[in-house]
Design a protein around this motif. Structure first.
Motif, PDB file in Angstrom:
ATOM      1  N   ALA A 171      -6.030  10.016 -11.334  1.00 24.58           N
ATOM      2  CA  ALA A 171      -5.299   9.819 -10.081  1.00 24.58           C
ATOM      3  C   ALA A 171      -5.287   8.376  -9.605  1.00 24.58           C
ATOM      4  O   ALA A 171      -4.929   8.099  -8.470  1.00 24.58           O
ATOM      5  N   ASN A 194      -3.352   5.893 -10.660  1.00 22.90           N
ATOM      6  CA  ASN A 194      -1.964   5.560 -10.423  1.00 22.90           C
ATOM      7  C   ASN A 194      -1.283   6.728  -9.710  1.00 22.90           C
ATOM      8  O   ASN A 194      -0.958   7.744 -10.314  1.00 22.90           O
ATOM      9  N   GLY A 195      -1.074   6.555  -8.401  1.00 26.77           N
ATOM     10  CA  GLY A 195      -0.606   7.648  -7.555  1.00 26.77           C
ATOM     11  C   GLY A 195       0.723   8.242  -7.981  1.00 26.77           C
ATOM     12  O   GLY A 195       0.868   9.464  -8.048  1.00 26.77           O
ATOM     13  N   THR A 196       1.682   7.380  -8.286  1.00 21.35           N
ATOM     14  CA  THR A 196       3.011   7.874  -8.637  1.00 21.35           C
ATOM     15  C   THR A 196       2.959   8.697  -9.909  1.00 21.35           C
ATOM     16  O   THR A 196       3.489   9.797  -9.986  1.00 21.35           O
ATOM     17  N   LYS A 197       2.294   8.146 -10.893  1.00 21.03           N
ATOM     18  CA  LYS A 197       2.263   8.826 -12.174  1.00 21.03           C
ATOM     19  C   LYS A 197       1.540  10.165 -12.067  1.00 21.03           C
ATOM     20  O   LYS A 197       1.987  11.161 -12.633  1.00 21.03           O
ATOM     21  N   ALA A 248       1.179  12.012  -9.359  1.00 18.01           N
ATOM     22  CA  ALA A 248       1.949  12.955  -8.540  1.00 18.01           C
ATOM     23  C   ALA A 248       3.087  13.556  -9.352  1.00 18.01           C
ATOM     24  O   ALA A 248       3.292  14.770  -9.373  1.00 18.01           O
ATOM     25  N   ILE A 249       3.823  12.700 -10.048  1.00 22.49           N
ATOM     26  CA  ILE A 249       4.990  13.195 -10.771  1.00 22.49           C
ATOM     27  C   ILE A 249       4.569  13.961 -12.022  1.00 22.49           C
ATOM     28  O   ILE A 249       5.060  15.060 -12.279  1.00 22.49           O
ATOM     29  N   GLY A 298       3.133  17.219 -11.030  1.00 26.47           N
ATOM     30  CA  GLY A 298       4.221  18.079 -10.563  1.00 26.47           C
ATOM     31  C   GLY A 298       4.970  18.709 -11.721  1.00 26.47           C
ATOM     32  O   GLY A 298       5.241  19.914 -11.718  1.00 26.47           O
ATOM     33  N   TYR A 299       5.276  17.904 -12.733  1.00 23.75           N
ATOM     34  CA  TYR A 299       5.978  18.419 -13.911  1.00 23.75           C
ATOM     35  C   TYR A 299       5.162  19.520 -14.577  1.00 23.75           C
ATOM     36  O   TYR A 299       5.678  20.574 -14.930  1.00 23.75           O
TER      37      TYR A 299
END
Lengths: 368, 374
Positions: free
Chosen positions: B122, B124-127, B129-130, B133-134
């Motif tokens: 966690a 890298n927040g964007t990576k 999260a996405i 999610g996937y």
């Protein structure tokens, strides 16, 4: 030895006399850490959303209330027609819209299936993806709430753990990056002017006719900035820990040793620039403008390296901050030990030695 | 008027005489606009999944195939233990661990549910999260297909449960390509760097060389002097902006959806504000070095706060206020709105108001702060 000390003392006088530069040295990192730590984050929240509710029934109202309660969304006044959605997108006040069809509740009750549509602003693709995920989750949650007994007969329930970042601190990724960026810019810029300044002022001649060896001059020039940079590093660490609540998981001595190594790399680069240029302005232009962009691009904390064209990935291997970023992320955030970062450490050591040698080779003992 | 035209003549000569400055003003931004968007791609693809399978059953294999074929993931290892997988995360070789416990299939069929462990890097927040999610979406999909696959006596309940289908569409950038987001932003950034730096250095240079004293003893008025500095760089800025728009169209195929005159109107006002800012800095500094440092500092803050990298909406309230007080924020917003969404003037008039106020304030301060006596 005594000579060296008095020379270093002279350099310290130079540094402390120039209050504005000192302010840059200590002010810039503090401001950047605070900005990055508080203001910038990869989290997505407070996003403007509107609803085009054709149904106006219980179910749609309940979903809308759920969205209103979510911290991720900022609910704007509902729109009355389709064109208004576009209008709001064009004003930039919303990034997504939710559309309920007529007879939403009836459909849901009668046929057991109803549809909602999400429109997301694709201008910023990742935000769009995250928003769709959020909304889908809210709706799925509502569905579960509608009929708590009905669940899939067979289901796999994922239990998610966020490694290294339980509290999902969105700025965590930036902090090691900023530290690398600051050293790379500030250390390099400051040392890059140090020798060239003597050339400009004409005091270089006095140095050259003295019995002082070139290597001593380089060391004496670098030592004050090394000490100041270490103080700087301590300040940044304290800020990260106490202000931004970043947990330092790894060993502190290792972190310091690696940072000092990286500072030395940057100082060597600065000395090299200083030796090959003839005016402060050129030196500044190279070290700030010239270094800024590659550092920002190729360190890997802001722009994902793996998405770049091959040639860029190749270039990134010669940018020192790339290695330091890997090291500090591993040691500070993941709590790993030296065995995980020895390769990067070796590369940085090699780079420092190389830069120092070239700087020494380029130290001109004669005036043109 | 005549005085002004002489000053202008002088300034233009100075600009065209210095070939490095000329190159810095035109060649560097063009080059950067071509190169930068290639690097600024935040798309999340090829999320590396370490698949730890302690069960080794048909279902766990099916799940693995489903994840591998979804297109988002790259399976980086599946014969390993959790410790090995964690090691892969530590070495940055994996982003997500999916751990299938022993007895996965048996429990799933007998008890109808089974937990799996998912550990996400966690940092890298964007990576995370996405990517997370996937993976959740793939699991949900797998769940619904399970019901069909496993014959079950109580499977009738599912048909009667109400279900909301979510469809979504992504407007303005249906392919979700990053260039549409980055190129207009970078264009603004380059214009800002050029406008801010070069003017900041300009007056200071006259101070350093000493020519400012000659101007000070001449009957040139303050406003004439400032205007004489503003107009040439304003023209340079507009030319850079034009080159930028051309590069945007020729190289990246992005043509503004909105009105081009409105775009230029904003660029014009923005440049005035920016040049005023550069001049203000130069009236405060005594050497080019200082001017450069101060300009650098502010540019950095402007750049980071402008919403170029991260969305302004997600910032805390105080940071949003600061962001509102920087001209760059408003111009980036406007350029993105006009270029990508085709917004008209009426929709962005508030931003226009902001920029006009900035232009007036900054230039007013620059004129006020410029002293003819030292």
């Amino acid at each position: 030895m005594k000579q060296l000390f008095s020379f270093i003392r002279k350099e310290f006088y130079h540094v402390f006399r120039d209050k504005r530069t000192l302010l840059i040295l200590f002010g810039l990192p503090v401001v950047q850490i605070v900005l990055f730590g508080f203001a910038l984050s990869s989290e997505v929240k407070n996003i403007g959303i509107t609803v085009f509710d054709n149904a106006h029934d219980n179910n749609s109202e309940q979903i809308i209330n759920k969205i209103k309660a979510s911290p991720y969304f900022l609910f704007k006044a509902p729109v009355k027609n389709y064109a208004d959605i576009e209008e709001q997108f064009k004003e930039g006040s919303i990034k997504c819209a939710l559309i309920f069809p007529v007879n939403f509740a009836q459909e849901l009750a009668r046929s057991g299936r109803a549809q909602v549509q999400i429109i997301a602003d694709g201008a910023d693709p990742n935000t769009a993806t995250i928003l769709v995920n959020y909304l889908t989750a809210i709706i799925a949650d509502y569905q579960q709430q509608l009929n708590p007994t009905a669940r899939l007969n067979y289901q796999i329930i994922p239990e998610v753990r966020q490694l290294y970042n339980e509290e999902q601190n969105g700025s965590l990724n930036f902090i090691p990056g900023v530290i690398a960026l600051i050293f790379m810019i500030v250390c390099t810029a400051l040392t890059s002017v140090s020798i060239v300044k003597e050339k400009e002022l004409g005091t270089m001649e006095i140095l050259l006719v003295s019995p002082f060896k070139p290597i001593m001059v380089l060391i004496a020039k670098a030592v004050p900035y090394l000490i100041l940079s270490i103080i700087n590093f301590i300040i940044i660490l304290l800020l990260s820990v106490f202000l931004l609540h970043v947990q330092i998981r790894g060993s502190l001595p290792l972190l310091f040793a690696e940072s000092i190594l990286f500072i030395i790399t940057c100082l060597s680069l600065g000395l090299l620039i200083s030796n090959v240029t003839n005016s402060q302005q050129t030196a500044m232009l190279i070290s700030m403008m010239g270094m800024m962009l590659p550092t920002l691009l190729f360190t890997g904390f802001m722009f994902p390296l793996e998405n770049m064209p091959k040639i860029f990935q190749f270039i990134s291997y010669i940018v020192p901050s790339r290695y330091y970023y890997i090291i500090i992320k591993a040691v500070m955030l993941k709590g790993l030990d030296f065995s995980y970062v020895w390769k990067e450490t070796l590369i940085l050591t090699g780079m420092s030695l190389f830069l120092l040698t070239v700087a020494l080779k380029n130290f001109k003992t004669r005036l043109q | 008027m005549k005085v002004l035209s002489f000053i202008l003549q002088k300034e233009f000569r100075q600009i065209f005489r210095d070939k490095t400055i000329l190159a810095m003003m035109f060649a560097v931004p063009t080059f950067q606009l071509i190169i930068l968007p290639l690097a600024a791609n935040f798309e999340v693809k090829n999320v590396n999944v370490a698949f730890v399978d302690y069960d080794r059953s048909t279902y766990s294999q099916e799940l693995l195939n489903k994840i591998a074929s979804s297109g988002y993931f790259r399976i980086v290892g599946n014969t390993i233990s959790y410790t090995d997988a964690l090691e892969m995360i530590e070495k940055n070789e994996a982003d997500i661990i999916l751990e299938i416990p022993n007895g996965f299939e048996r429990n799933l069929v007998r008890e109808g549910s089974q937990k799996v462990n998912m550990a996400v890097d966690a940092i890298n927040g964007t990576k995370s999260a996405i990517g997370g999610g996937y993976l959740m979406a793939v699991l949900a999909d797998f769940n619904s297909s399970l019901d069909v696959n496993i014959k079950s006596p109580k499977s009738s309940t599912i048909a009667t449960a109400p279900r909301i289908d979510v469809t979504y569409s992504v407007w303005y950038n249906p392919l979700e390509e990053y260039k549409y987001y980055m190129v207009p932003g970078i264009l603004v950034l380059l214009l800002t760097l050029i406008g801010g730096f070069i003017t900041a250095l300009n007056i200071v240079r006259e101070k350093e060389i000493g020519t400012i004293e000659q101007i000070n003893v001449s009957p040139i008025k303050k406003w004439q002097f400032i205007l004489g500095k503003l107009i040439p760089f304003w023209i340079v800025g507009i030319i850079v902006f034009t080159i930028g728009l051309t590069v945007m169209y020729v190289v990246y195929g992005i043509f503004p959806k909105g009105s081009i005159p409105v775009l230029y109107l904003f660029a014009g006002i923005y440049l005035i504000a920016l040049l005023g800012f550069g001049l203000l800095i130069s009236t405060f500094s005594n050497s080019q070095l200082q001017a450069m440092f101060v300009a650098f500092f502010f540019m950095m803050v402007f750049m980071l706060m402008s919403g170029f990298f991260t969305s302004v909406d997600s910032m805390p309230a105080w940071a949003r206020q600061i962001s509102n007080l920087t001209p760059v924020t408003h111009f980036i917003t406007v350029v993105r709105l006009i270029v990508l969404k085709g917004s008209g003037f009426a929709q962005v008039k508030m931003e226009f108001l902001y920029l006009v106020i900035f232009a007036l304030l900054l230039n007013g301060a620059a004129i006020f702060n410029y002293r003819k006596t030292s």
